[in-house]
Design an enzyme around this catalytic site. Structure first.
Site, PDB file in Angstrom:
ATOM      1  N   ASN A  67       0.945  -1.190  -0.095  1.00  0.00           N
ATOM      2  CA  ASN A  67      -0.065   0.149   0.012  1.00  0.00           C
ATOM      3  C   ASN A  67       0.878   1.152   0.026  1.00  0.00           C
ATOM      4  O   ASN A  67       1.570   1.552   0.951  1.00  0.00           O
ATOM      5  CB  ASN A  67      -0.762  -0.206   1.238  1.00  0.00           C
ATOM      6  CG  ASN A  67      -1.717   1.108   1.536  1.00  0.00           C
ATOM      7  OD1 ASN A  67      -1.765   2.198   0.552  1.00  0.00           O
ATOM      8  ND2 ASN A  67      -2.084   1.429   2.711  1.00  0.00           N
ATOM      9  N   TRP A  68       1.112   1.781  -1.104  1.00  0.00           N
ATOM     10  CA  TRP A  68       2.187   3.044  -1.404  1.00  0.00           C
ATOM     11  C   TRP A  68       1.497   4.164  -0.634  1.00  0.00           C
ATOM     12  O   TRP A  68       2.076   5.112  -0.254  1.00  0.00           O
ATOM     13  CB  TRP A  68       2.233   3.220  -2.477  1.00  0.00           C
ATOM     14  CG  TRP A  68       2.927   2.277  -3.479  1.00  0.00           C
ATOM     15  CD1 TRP A  68       3.323   1.154  -3.105  1.00  0.00           C
ATOM     16  CD2 TRP A  68       3.426   2.391  -4.824  1.00  0.00           C
ATOM     17  NE1 TRP A  68       4.135   0.436  -3.964  1.00  0.00           N
ATOM     18  CE2 TRP A  68       4.131   1.232  -5.318  1.00  0.00           C
ATOM     19  CE3 TRP A  68       3.484   3.468  -5.706  1.00  0.00           C
ATOM     20  CZ2 TRP A  68       4.904   0.999  -6.442  1.00  0.00           C
ATOM     21  CZ3 TRP A  68       4.034   3.170  -7.011  1.00  0.00           C
ATOM     22  CH2 TRP A  68       4.692   1.965  -7.315  1.00  0.00           C
ATOM     23  N   LYS A  69       0.107   4.342  -0.045  1.00  0.00           N
ATOM     24  CA  LYS A  69      -0.470   5.400   0.426  1.00  0.00           C
ATOM     25  C   LYS A  69      -0.365   6.790  -0.525  1.00  0.00           C
ATOM     26  O   LYS A  69      -0.163   6.390  -1.868  1.00  0.00           O
ATOM     27  CB  LYS A  69      -0.116   5.709   1.822  1.00  0.00           C
ATOM     28  CG  LYS A  69       0.008   4.527   2.641  1.00  0.00           C
ATOM     29  CD  LYS A  69       0.138   4.568   4.241  1.00  0.00           C
ATOM     30  CE  LYS A  69       0.303   3.276   4.888  1.00  0.00           C
ATOM     31  NZ  LYS A  69      -0.001   3.589   6.498  1.00  0.00           N
TER      32      LYS A  69
ATOM     33  N   HIS B 101      -9.595   0.935   4.979  1.00  0.00           N
ATOM     34  CA  HIS B 101      -8.304   1.185   5.542  1.00  0.00           C
ATOM     35  C   HIS B 101      -8.481   2.244   6.878  1.00  0.00           C
ATOM     36  O   HIS B 101      -9.331   2.847   6.703  1.00  0.00           O
ATOM     37  CB  HIS B 101      -7.382   1.623   4.525  1.00  0.00           C
ATOM     38  CG  HIS B 101      -5.906   1.676   5.145  1.00  0.00           C
ATOM     39  ND1 HIS B 101      -5.424   2.721   5.999  1.00  0.00           N
ATOM     40  CD2 HIS B 101      -4.749   0.843   4.992  1.00  0.00           C
ATOM     41  CE1 HIS B 101      -4.186   2.258   6.418  1.00  0.00           C
ATOM     42  NE2 HIS B 101      -3.714   1.498   5.851  1.00  0.00           N
TER      43      HIS B 101
ATOM     44  N   GLU C 101      -7.067   4.363   7.818  1.00  0.00           N
ATOM     45  CA  GLU C 101      -6.882   5.663   7.498  1.00  0.00           C
ATOM     46  C   GLU C 101      -7.981   6.557   7.133  1.00  0.00           C
ATOM     47  O   GLU C 101      -8.406   7.669   7.342  1.00  0.00           O
ATOM     48  CB  GLU C 101      -5.566   6.186   6.886  1.00  0.00           C
ATOM     49  CG  GLU C 101      -4.211   5.879   7.652  1.00  0.00           C
ATOM     50  CD  GLU C 101      -3.141   5.582   6.767  1.00  0.00           C
ATOM     51  OE1 GLU C 101      -3.143   5.515   5.547  1.00  0.00           O
ATOM     52  OE2 GLU C 101      -2.020   4.910   7.409  1.00  0.00           O
TER      53      GLU C 101
ATOM     54  N   GLU D 283      -5.367  -5.467  10.399  1.00  0.00           N
ATOM     55  CA  GLU D 283      -4.465  -4.327  10.648  1.00  0.00           C
ATOM     56  C   GLU D 283      -4.675  -3.676  11.982  1.00  0.00           C
ATOM     57  O   GLU D 283      -5.583  -2.653  12.109  1.00  0.00           O
ATOM     58  CB  GLU D 283      -4.638  -3.388   9.608  1.00  0.00           C
ATOM     59  CG  GLU D 283      -4.104  -3.818   8.038  1.00  0.00           C
ATOM     60  CD  GLU D 283      -3.664  -2.781   7.374  1.00  0.00           C
ATOM     61  OE1 GLU D 283      -2.470  -2.947   6.900  1.00  0.00           O
ATOM     62  OE2 GLU D 283      -4.289  -1.739   7.221  1.00  0.00           O
TER      63      GLU D 283
ATOM     64  N   GLY E 251       2.332   1.853  10.726  1.00  0.00           N
ATOM     65  CA  GLY E 251       3.087   3.263  10.653  1.00  0.00           C
ATOM     66  C   GLY E 251       3.660   3.634  11.876  1.00  0.00           C
ATOM     67  O   GLY E 251       4.541   4.580  11.950  1.00  0.00           O
TER      68      GLY E 251
ATOM     69  N   SER F 134       3.217  -2.676  10.154  1.00  0.00           N
ATOM     70  CA  SER F 134       4.991  -2.537  10.462  1.00  0.00           C
ATOM     71  C   SER F 134       5.361  -3.784   9.927  1.00  0.00           C
ATOM     72  O   SER F 134       6.450  -4.148  10.669  1.00  0.00           O
ATOM     73  CB  SER F 134       5.075  -2.062  11.692  1.00  0.00           C
ATOM     74  OG  SER F 134       4.520  -0.776  12.041  1.00  0.00           O
TER      75      SER F 134
ATOM     76  N   GLY G 299       2.614  -1.310   4.416  1.00  0.00           N
ATOM     77  CA  GLY G 299       2.831   0.208   4.104  1.00  0.00           C
ATOM     78  C   GLY G 299       4.080   0.482   3.782  1.00  0.00           C
ATOM     79  O   GLY G 299       4.795   0.613   2.749  1.00  0.00           O
ATOM     80  N   GLY G 300       4.989   1.125   4.672  1.00  0.00           N
ATOM     81  CA  GLY G 300       6.123   1.921   4.644  1.00  0.00           C
ATOM     82  C   GLY G 300       7.040   0.964   3.902  1.00  0.00           C
ATOM     83  O   GLY G 300       7.953   1.533   3.071  1.00  0.00           O
TER      84      GLY G 300
HETATM   85  C1  PEP Z   1      -0.796   0.050   5.890  1.00  0.00           C
HETATM   86  O1  PEP Z   1      -0.715   1.239   5.356  1.00  0.00           O
HETATM   87  O2  PEP Z   1      -1.702  -0.751   5.801  1.00  0.00           O
HETATM   88  C2  PEP Z   1       0.008  -0.424   6.765  1.00  0.00           C
HETATM   89  C3  PEP Z   1       0.268  -1.644   7.417  1.00  0.00           C
HETATM   90  O3  PEP Z   1       1.262   0.365   6.880  1.00  0.00           O
HETATM   91  P1  PEP Z   1       2.644  -0.011   7.732  1.00  0.00           P
HETATM   92  O4  PEP Z   1       3.032  -1.286   6.994  1.00  0.00           O
HETATM   93  O5  PEP Z   1       3.666   1.158   7.412  1.00  0.00           O
HETATM   94  O6  PEP Z   1       2.527  -0.110   9.256  1.00  0.00           O
END
Ligand code: PEP
Length: 252
Positions: A9-11, A95, A97, A167, A173, A212, A233-234
């Site tokens: 997920n590049w956000k 998600h 967010e 999640e 994040g 993470s 994500g990251g």
């Molecule tokens: C996400 O954006 O769904 C996520 C899990 O981010 P991260 O891996 O950065 O925690």
């Protein structure tokens, strides 16, 4: 045996040049994956670029959100059929967010889930509790409520054509990963809940973990019996990290 799916997920990150460098680095390195699947969920403006790049290789394309409406006067929104036009296979719905920052409630998420499936996309349904909810010992209640909203409109058969991503909001994040045991417990709860409606659908349901995930912890997480890959994500913004996470899914 269930296949594992790793989706990046590049956000709201990237640029034409950064995306090119990232895709050019990951596509050839993942060309031989067979026991796991990989996808990248990119920002809307880069769907065309990613679709073209992903013609070679075996990485699928996804989006991070969509409208629950098919078409109409919804300024700024993007429909499922538009995502299909750009070769998307997956779309993330619900998600945390989107839920926290854009007011998407369970009913809206469920409507997006149904609209995605109706159009032929595979929704990646995100569920998970906040830190306060975990500390109040209501993780299962929260996840059950989020799942029930979707079950009410899609039925258990709807889940057969979807991915669920657990999640925990406190792990997204933040660098704080749920331990493999903590994640496994919630994944088993999700599978058990779906199993009450259909054991067959529950057994085949891909349940990703997100929060993470990095190259350093992916193998341990993916070795748990109910963790079928990850939503990343990251770490999806680093070619080395993302490739290593996909490889961990391939081994696990
Ligand atoms: C996400 O954006 O769904 C996520 C899990 O981010 P991260 O891996 O950065 O925690």
């Amino acid at each position: 045996m269930r296949e594992k799916l790793v989706a990046g997920n590049w956000k709201m990150h990237g640029s034409l040049s950064e995306n090119k460098a990232l895709l050019d680095a990951i596509i050839p390195q993942l060309a031989d994956l067979s026991r796991a699947s990989c996808a990248v969920c990119v920002p809307f403006p880069y769907l065309f670029q990613a679709q073209a790049a992903l013609q070679s290789g075996n990485i699928s394309l996804g989006a991070q959100n969509m409208s629950q409406h098919e078409k109409g006067a919804f300024t700024g929104e993007v429909s499922a059929s538009m995502l299909l036009d750009f070769g998307c296979k997956y779309v993330i719905v619900g998600h945390s967010e989107r839920r926290a920052l854009y007011g998407e409630d369970d009913a809206t998420v469920a409507a997006k889930f149904v609209a995605a499936q109706k159009a032929g996309l595979t929704p990646i349904l995100c569920v998970g509790e906040t830190l306060e909810e975990r500390e109040a010992n209501i993780t299962e209640q929260v996840v059950a409520r989020q799942l029930d909203a979707v079950l009410a409109v899609a039925g258990v058969a709807g889940l057969a054509k979807s991915i669920v991503a657990y999640e925990p909001v406190w792990a997204i994040g933040t660098g704080k990963t749920a331990s493999p045991e903590q994640a496994q417990a919630v994944h088993a709860f999700i599978r058990g809940k779906i199993s009450a409606a259909s054991a067959e659908i529950a057994a085949g349901l891909v349940i990703q973990y997100g929060g993470s995930v990095k190259a350093a912890n992916a193998a341990q997480l993916f070795s748990m019996p109910d963790i079928d890959g990850g939503l990343i994500g990251g770490a999806a913004l680093s070619a080395d990290e993302f490739v290593a996470i996909c490889r961990a899914a391939q081994q696990g």
